[in-house]
Design a protein around this motif. Structure first.
Motif, mmCIF file in Angstrom:
data_model
loop_
_atom_site.group_PDB
_atom_site.id
_atom_site.type_symbol
_atom_site.label_atom_id
_atom_site.label_comp_id
_atom_site.label_asym_id
_atom_site.label_seq_id
_atom_site.Cartn_x
_atom_site.Cartn_y
_atom_site.Cartn_z
ATOM 1 N N TYR A 153 45.458 -17.397 -34.352
ATOM 2 C CA TYR A 153 45.649 -16.986 -32.953
ATOM 3 C C TYR A 153 46.913 -17.601 -32.368
ATOM 4 N N PHE A 154 47.115 -18.904 -32.569
ATOM 5 C CA PHE A 154 48.292 -19.561 -32.016
ATOM 6 C C PHE A 154 49.577 -19.078 -32.699
ATOM 7 N N LEU A 155 49.511 -18.802 -33.995
ATOM 8 C CA LEU A 155 50.689 -18.246 -34.671
ATOM 9 C C LEU A 155 51.031 -16.858 -34.142
ATOM 10 N N LYS A 156 50.004 -16.068 -33.845
ATOM 11 C CA LYS A 156 50.241 -14.734 -33.283
ATOM 12 C C LYS A 156 50.874 -14.838 -31.897
ATOM 13 N N HIS A 160 54.554 -13.411 -30.936
ATOM 14 C CA HIS A 160 54.725 -12.437 -29.867
ATOM 15 C C HIS A 160 55.737 -12.906 -28.831
ATOM 16 N N LYS A 161 55.682 -14.185 -28.476
ATOM 17 C CA LYS A 161 56.645 -14.707 -27.496
ATOM 18 C C LYS A 161 58.076 -14.612 -28.030
ATOM 19 N N LYS A 162 58.247 -14.969 -29.290
ATOM 20 C CA LYS A 162 59.588 -14.890 -29.880
ATOM 21 C C LYS A 162 60.049 -13.446 -29.989
ATOM 22 N N PHE A 163 59.127 -12.543 -30.321
ATOM 23 C CA PHE A 163 59.477 -11.129 -30.431
ATOM 24 C C PHE A 163 59.909 -10.580 -29.071
ATOM 25 N N LEU A 164 59.163 -10.893 -28.017
ATOM 26 C CA LEU A 164 59.494 -10.383 -26.679
ATOM 27 C C LEU A 164 60.801 -10.956 -26.158
ATOM 28 N N ALA A 165 61.138 -12.173 -26.582
ATOM 29 C CA ALA A 165 62.396 -12.763 -26.133
ATOM 30 C C ALA A 165 63.610 -12.089 -26.777
ATOM 31 N N LEU A 166 63.447 -11.522 -27.983
ATOM 32 C CA LEU A 166 64.577 -10.928 -28.702
ATOM 33 C C LEU A 166 64.608 -9.405 -28.637
ATOM 34 N N PHE A 167 63.476 -8.784 -28.320
ATOM 35 C CA PHE A 167 63.397 -7.330 -28.399
ATOM 36 C C PHE A 167 64.326 -6.607 -27.416
#
Length: 338
Positions: A153-156, A160-167
């Motif tokens: 859960y914490f890895l997900k 997700h936070k890293k993905f949203l920051a770069l997307f």
């Protein structure tokens, strides 16, 4: 050594001796499972290389199948995955969680982690508590099942936070590529090469799927199932609609990037407004543990009585339940969907 086993069989061994024997047996079982069910990748690689070297006249399609076979055979513990798939009630759901966390969906490796954490928890419980063997085994099994799922859960969440920051930056690169005259697949490929992971590897996977004959909407849907983000779903829907109806894709993606940035700004604003309530929840939730630690160091027999007395253990259970319930209610109060 013979007398030790005789004591265990006759029921004359102490709890420490019995727990040590159980730990040793679990470690031996873990090692046997690892070596018995681990695929022999060296033999597989030698056999495939021999086939490739002896078939010089093989066509491109057959060579591609051999290459895919090489990657499939060396990807993980396939035999163990089959066994876990039979034992796990919902193996596909577990694989989906591992993919969303950015891990390879290897159920065998996940089983080894659960067994290792269970054995370690059992050993710690036997050393620091006076619980009976069966109670320690029960608690160790609970800990061994909960901790790996919490880790997923914490890895997900972190992925997700890293993905949203770069997307949004990746979408801006696609817009520039489209305005310069490149097709959408090349624009996605360039963004995947320029943007860091996890955005880069997902976009590269999409373009690789298109290269081997897949359709762009289908590959985007597969990526959405691996990522599980609403923001990427917006991107998938926009490209799917544009593929069917046409239109100015660069302008559509530019608007999508602006929307994603505004959503991020709104989330940060909500986080700032709810920070006071979250800080209060953290302080109130941590006060009982801090006070117990202080009392333990100041008056140890008084604090240990709470752990050893059945009434104290019941009070601890009720208190932990109330703390979890209160923290859950406060979390719902400060959680907003944007």
């Amino acid at each position: 050594m013979i007398s030790f086993f005789e004591k265990i069989l006759n029921g004359q061994a102490t709890d420490l001796q019995l727990s040590t024997a159980i730990l040793v047996a679990l470690f031996i079982l873990l090692i046997v499972l690892f070596f018995a069910l681990k695929p022999n990748n060296k033999k597989v690689k030698k056999r495939i290389n021999r086939i490739v070297n002896t078939t010089h006249n093989t066509n491109i399609a057959d060579k591609s199948l051999i290459s895919i076979r090489r990657q499939t055979e060396s990807s993980g513990s396939l035999k163990l995955d089959k066994i876990i798939q039979k034992l796990t009630p919902q193996p596909e759901l577990l694989r989906d969680k591992m993919q969303k966390a950015g891990l390879q969906p290897n159920l065998g490796r996940f089983l080894f982690i659960i067994i290792a954490i269970t054995i370690l928890s059992f050993g710690i419980l036997q050393l620091v508590t006076d619980y009976p063997i069966m109670i320690s085994i029960l608690f160790a099994l609970i800990i061994g099942l909960i901790i790996p799922h919490l880790g997923l859960y914490f890895l997900k969440i972190r992925r997700h936070k890293k993905f949203l920051a770069l997307f949004p930056d990746a979408i801006d690169l696609m817009v520039r590529a489209l305005k310069s005259g490149l097709p959408i697949t090349e624009a996605i490929k360039n963004s995947g090469e320029e943007i860091a992971n996890p955005v880069g590897i997902e976009l590269t996977t999409v373009t690789d799927g298109v290269k081997i004959g897949g359709k762009l909407p289908d590959e985007l849907i597969k990526a959405q199932s691996r990522i599980g983000l609403q923001e990427f779903n917006f991107f998938t829907v926009a490209l799917s609609i544009q593929t069917e109806t046409g239109g100015n894709l660069a302008e559509t993606l530019a608007n999508l990037s602006d929307i994603l940035r505004k959503r991020k700004q709104m989330q940060l604003k909500v986080k700032a407004m709810s920070s006071e309530a979250k800080a209060s929840a953290y302080i109130i939730g941590s006060l009982p543990f801090i006070m117990f630690i202080l009392i333990y160091f100041l008056n140890r027999p008084y604090a240990v009585e709470l752990l050893t007395d059945p009434r104290g253990q019941f009070a601890i259970g009720v208190g932990l339940f109330m703390i979890v319930l209160g923290c859950g209610i406060m979390y719902k109060m400060v959680k907003f969907e944007i």
